[in-house]
Design a protein around this motif. Structure first.
Motif, PDB file in Angstrom:
ATOM      1  N   LEU A 356       0.835  -1.201   0.000  1.00  0.00           N
ATOM      2  CA  LEU A 356       0.000   0.000   0.000  1.00  0.00           C
ATOM      3  C   LEU A 356       0.874   1.256   0.000  1.00  0.00           C
ATOM      4  CD1 LEU A 356      -3.148   0.636   0.248  1.00  0.00           C
ATOM      5  CD2 LEU A 356      -2.627   1.216   2.622  1.00  0.00           C
ATOM      6  N   ALA A 357       1.896   1.262   0.861  1.00  0.00           N
ATOM      7  CA  ALA A 357       2.789   2.427   0.951  1.00  0.00           C
ATOM      8  C   ALA A 357       3.593   2.607  -0.335  1.00  0.00           C
ATOM      9  CB  ALA A 357       3.724   2.269   2.147  1.00  0.00           C
ATOM     10  N   LYS A 358       4.000   1.509  -0.941  1.00  0.00           N
ATOM     11  CA  LYS A 358       4.741   1.594  -2.200  1.00  0.00           C
ATOM     12  C   LYS A 358       3.892   2.228  -3.289  1.00  0.00           C
ATOM     13  CE  LYS A 358       7.190  -1.281  -5.619  1.00  0.00           C
ATOM     14  NZ  LYS A 358       6.440  -0.849  -6.792  1.00  0.00           N
ATOM     15  N   ASN A 359       2.611   1.883  -3.321  1.00  0.00           N
ATOM     16  CA  ASN A 359       1.733   2.363  -4.387  1.00  0.00           C
ATOM     17  C   ASN A 359       1.144   3.737  -4.120  1.00  0.00           C
ATOM     18  OD1 ASN A 359       2.117   0.045  -5.874  1.00  0.00           O
ATOM     19  ND2 ASN A 359       0.230  -0.943  -5.192  1.00  0.00           N
ATOM     20  N   HIS A 360       1.009   4.137  -2.838  1.00  0.00           N
ATOM     21  CA  HIS A 360       0.262   5.356  -2.523  1.00  0.00           C
ATOM     22  C   HIS A 360       1.067   6.405  -1.755  1.00  0.00           C
ATOM     23  CE1 HIS A 360      -3.617   3.846  -4.020  1.00  0.00           C
ATOM     24  NE2 HIS A 360      -3.214   2.673  -3.575  1.00  0.00           N
ATOM     25  N   GLY A 361       2.353   6.182  -1.585  1.00  0.00           N
ATOM     26  CA  GLY A 361       3.205   7.255  -1.092  1.00  0.00           C
ATOM     27  C   GLY A 361       3.203   7.472   0.404  1.00  0.00           C
ATOM     28  N   GLN A 456      12.282  -7.725  -0.147  1.00  0.00           N
ATOM     29  CA  GLN A 456      12.706  -6.323  -0.217  1.00  0.00           C
ATOM     30  C   GLN A 456      12.019  -5.556  -1.340  1.00  0.00           C
ATOM     31  OE1 GLN A 456      15.417  -8.768  -0.509  1.00  0.00           O
ATOM     32  NE2 GLN A 456      15.698  -8.851   1.705  1.00  0.00           N
ATOM     33  N   ASN A 457      10.938  -6.101  -1.886  1.00  0.00           N
ATOM     34  CA  ASN A 457      10.372  -5.488  -3.084  1.00  0.00           C
ATOM     35  C   ASN A 457       9.395  -4.346  -2.798  1.00  0.00           C
ATOM     36  OD1 ASN A 457       9.092  -7.803  -2.028  1.00  0.00           O
ATOM     37  ND2 ASN A 457       7.792  -8.020  -3.840  1.00  0.00           N
ATOM     38  N   TRP A 458       8.897  -4.208  -1.545  1.00  0.00           N
ATOM     39  CA  TRP A 458       7.961  -3.139  -1.246  1.00  0.00           C
ATOM     40  C   TRP A 458       8.525  -2.237  -0.154  1.00  0.00           C
ATOM     41  CZ3 TRP A 458       3.665  -7.384  -0.881  1.00  0.00           C
ATOM     42  CH2 TRP A 458       3.377  -7.847  -2.178  1.00  0.00           C
ATOM     43  N   ASP A 459       7.689  -1.572   0.634  1.00  0.00           N
ATOM     44  CA  ASP A 459       8.123  -0.586   1.614  1.00  0.00           C
ATOM     45  C   ASP A 459       8.279  -1.225   2.995  1.00  0.00           C
ATOM     46  OD1 ASP A 459       8.181   1.557   3.519  1.00  0.00           O
ATOM     47  OD2 ASP A 459       7.388   2.896   1.979  1.00  0.00           O
ATOM     48  N   ALA A 460       9.517  -1.476   3.396  1.00  0.00           N
ATOM     49  CA  ALA A 460       9.777  -2.144   4.674  1.00  0.00           C
ATOM     50  C   ALA A 460       9.408  -1.274   5.869  1.00  0.00           C
ATOM     51  CB  ALA A 460      11.245  -2.551   4.756  1.00  0.00           C
ATOM     52  N   ASP A 461       9.489   0.069   5.739  1.00  0.00           N
ATOM     53  CA  ASP A 461       9.144   0.958   6.856  1.00  0.00           C
ATOM     54  C   ASP A 461       7.671   0.818   7.229  1.00  0.00           C
ATOM     55  OD1 ASP A 461      11.733   1.900   7.019  1.00  0.00           O
ATOM     56  OD2 ASP A 461      11.354   3.635   5.711  1.00  0.00           O
TER      57      ASP A 461
END
Length: 680
Positions: A356-361, A456-461
């Motif tokens: 979700l974070a990767k796609n929506h900032g 590691q492909n999306w937002d780990a934070d």
């Protein structure tokens, strides 16, 4: 290794080098491969599945694989696709709102075969009509149907029609179909088109599910055709059916129920092709489901009773696959009723917070940080809602409360702690999710793998913040669920390995004739899987290796193999096994005809829409066989092959009365198979 050539694949000469494009549209990823009989996998690629616009995900994956291979897309000569969309929709209870027309049935029939449960709140209309076991008609009440059609047409996306003994005479289903098409202009599924078997309620159930899926599969095929046209790919488009066979896109459009277990069936074909193993347990983990099946003597076992998906036993012939609501994107819930709270995985799919974070900032991260700063944890922390992006027409029939909430949800994720203000609204939101109109996002096993550094492909934070919010919750005696986000992530990771082992064992025990879930839940099996042995130790093993498939298979299945004491293979290209399976199969269709005696001396042939009487058995059987051959040839051409081989089998049932043979009935089955037509 690439052990097999494609069944029915391209023959000598340049056809061995012909490039085929395989596409698999899963719940999370869309995979693409370029394959030829001569070279095997030429290139492969992945892209995120874009449910709001399926063409986008398909285009991204296919463009990447074409760019990787550095070819002109115009030379592709066949495109074949598998999909888990139909399977996922049934597992998650999604699909369009439909109306069921029951002809000649009583309301009590809704309580059979799970039909009432499958219908839910969708409307059902009972009208007089139908036929008897010999195909003799009863009076049909067309006026009752015409009276309700105008209102129904405004609130449903399609119709399912089932008439009593329609498999012996489909005339009433055809009459009702024509009226609906004329008056409502919506898709109609007739039960006799999907199955020639008796058991009207289960045939109605299969028809209901098919009608629900039509809009979803139509969008997928339209999106794919649009992409192919824009890229100058003028090649036949095929779709994998649930039994592993290929059918044309036009064929699949009208019979989407047959694509349930399409992705799993393609994975079995792909697993056999990639490993060369004749005997194995194949377990394919995706975002939403884990699909487990048995390879036996080089072939997937088929379920003679029909595929079971989402708890419903259909009449669709498909691989004997057990589908579990367990995947990398499974919802993580806490069973805090027990003395020691346990994590529960699935069956619902959530959008992972990291994705979700990767796609929506950064807004997603901002809301998670805001919730972390709150003095007390909230029950809705770490959860978001957003629209799936399906066409507005599929939102027909919402209640006032559902429509109001749906209007407030947008394409951008909104935190549930600000979207919802009451428990009743949570129930309303869940109904929108079940209709396929809204996605929920939350902490998932995929997020846990990001916390642990296994993905590691999306937002780990975002994943770590989701875990931190989750462990703020306390169990029934006030203890934290875990000390750190990493500790929670390890618990989730271990829980998925344990549950993956259990579903493989459930399948193995069921194949042995045992109650799979009940056997796996026994204390001895629990002890064997946990490794906690006392004076008397228990070990468990299966008789064949495990083939682990799916993008996340390398993360889990080596440990699953250790837990089950057997080799777990994760072959090269296992991450795109479904897409490979989509291009190495062949077209296959089957049709049946019945011959019975409504009165002594009269032999009635029922072959689809053809009903014919004869004075002697041999002439009736010969006509039935010839008719079936013609119908099978036409059906095979519709399904996408011009070179079908047709076989007809006879099952003749007779009795001996006073030393005299008495014909009872006969079932003839025609099977047509051949390689798919390719562009020249």
């Amino acid at each position: 290794m690439k052990a097999d050539a494609a069944a029915g694949g391209a023959q000598a000469g340049d056809e061995r080098d012909a490039l085929f494009l395989g596409i698999d549209t899963g719940g999370t990823y869309t995979d693409a491969v370029l394959w030829s009989q001569a070279k095997g996998v030429v290139a492969k690629a992945k892209a995120l599945t874009t449910r709001h616009d399926l063409a986008e995900g398909i285009a991204n994956a296919a463009d990447r694989v074409i760019a990787t291979a550095e070819i002109d897309s115009g030379i592709i000569r066949l495109v074949s696709m598998s999909t888990t969309l139909a399977t996922n929709a049934l597992v998650e209870g999604q699909g369009g709102r439909i109306a069921l027309i029951m002809i000649g049935f009583a309301e009590a029939d809704l309580d059979k075969s799970g039909l009432r449960q499958a219908l839910g709140s969708d409307p059902v209309v009972f009208i007089a009509g139908g036929h008897d076991v010999h195909g003799q008609a009863r009076a049909i009440d067309i006026k009752a149907l015409k009276a309700v059609l105008p209102d129904l047409a405004k609130t449903v996306s399609g119709f399912a029609v089932c008439a009593y003994f329609a498999v012996r005479n489909p005339a009433h289903e055809l009459a009702v179909r024509d009226i609906i098409r004329e008056k409502a202009g919506l898709p109609v599924t007739c039960s006799h088109e999907l199955s020639a078997k008796l058991n009207g309620p289960r045939r109605a159930l299969t028809t209901v599910l098919n009608a629900r899926l039509i809009a979803m599969i139509d969008r997928l095929i339209t999106a794919t055709e649009g992409f192919l046209d824009k890229r100058g790919i003028h090649a036949p488009l095929m779709v994998v059916r649930g039994d592993g066979a290929l059918v044309s896109a036009a064929f699949a459009r009208t019979r989407p129920i047959e694509t349930i277990l399409s992705g799993p069936a393609a994975s079995l074909v792909g697993a056999r092709h990639l490993t060369g193993l004749d005997n194995a347990l194949v377990s394919d983990i995706g975002g939403t489901t884990t699909d487990v099946a048995v390879l036996d003597r080089g072939r997937p076992r088929l379920d003679p009773e029909g595929a079971t998906v989402g708890g419903f036993r259909t009449m669709v012939e498909a691989v004997a696959m057990r589908t579990f609501g367990l995947g990398g994107d499974s919802e993580i819930a806490l069973n805090d009723q027990a003395l020691i709270p346990k994590l529960k995985l699935g069956p619902r799919r959530l959008v992972p917070l990291s994705l979700l974070a990767k796609n929506h900032g950064p807004d997603v991260i901002g809301h998670l940080e805001r919730q972390m700063k709150a003095p007390q944890p909230g029950r809705l922390d770490g959860r978001f809602a957003l629209r799936t992006g399906v066409p507005a027409a599929l939102a027909a029939g919402l209640t006032a409360s559902e429509a109001e909430l749906h209007d407030r949800i947008s394409q951008e994720p909104q935190p549930l702690d600000r979207l919802l203000s009451s428990t009743s609204q949570t129930a309303t939101l869940n109904r929108l999710v079940a209709r396929g109109l809204v996605h929920i996002s939350g902490f998932t096993p995929s997020d846990a793998c990001h916390v642990l550094g296994l993905q590691q492909n999306w937002d780990a934070d975002a994943a770590r913040l989701g875990a931190a919010l989750f462990i703020r919750r306390k169990d029934s005696i006030g203890r934290p669920l875990a000390e750190t986000p990493e500790a929670l992530a390890r618990q989730v990771h271990d829980a998925l390995i344990r549950r993956s082992s259990e579903v493989i064992l459930e399948t193995a025990f069921a194949e042995n004739g045992l109650d799979g879930p009940h056997t796996v839940a026994s204390p001895l099996i629990e002890r064997a899987l946990s490794g906690k042995n006392g004076i008397a130790g228990v070990r468990i093993a299966v008789d064949r290796p495990i083939i682990g498939l799916g993008a996340s298979a390398p993360i889990y299945y080596p440990a699953v193999g250790e837990m089950l004491g057997v080799e777990a293979m994760v072959p090269e290209d296992s991450d795109v096994a479904n897409a490979i399976g989509a291009v190495v199969g062949q077209v296959r269709v089957s049709l049946t005809a019945e011959v019975n005696q409504p009165v002594e001396g009269r032999f009635r042939v029922s072959a689809g829409e053809t009903i014919r009487d004869f004075d002697d058995e041999d002439t009736a059987l010969a006509f039935a066989a010839a008719t079936l051959r013609e119908q099978a040839a036409a059906r095979a051409a519709q399904a996408g092959t011009d070179e079908a081989e047709i076989t007809v089998s006879h099952d003749i049932r007779a009795a001996t009365v006073e030393d005299k043979r008495v014909f009872v009935e006969a079932t003839l089955t025609a099977t047509a198979s051949g390689r798919p037509r390719i562009a020249h």
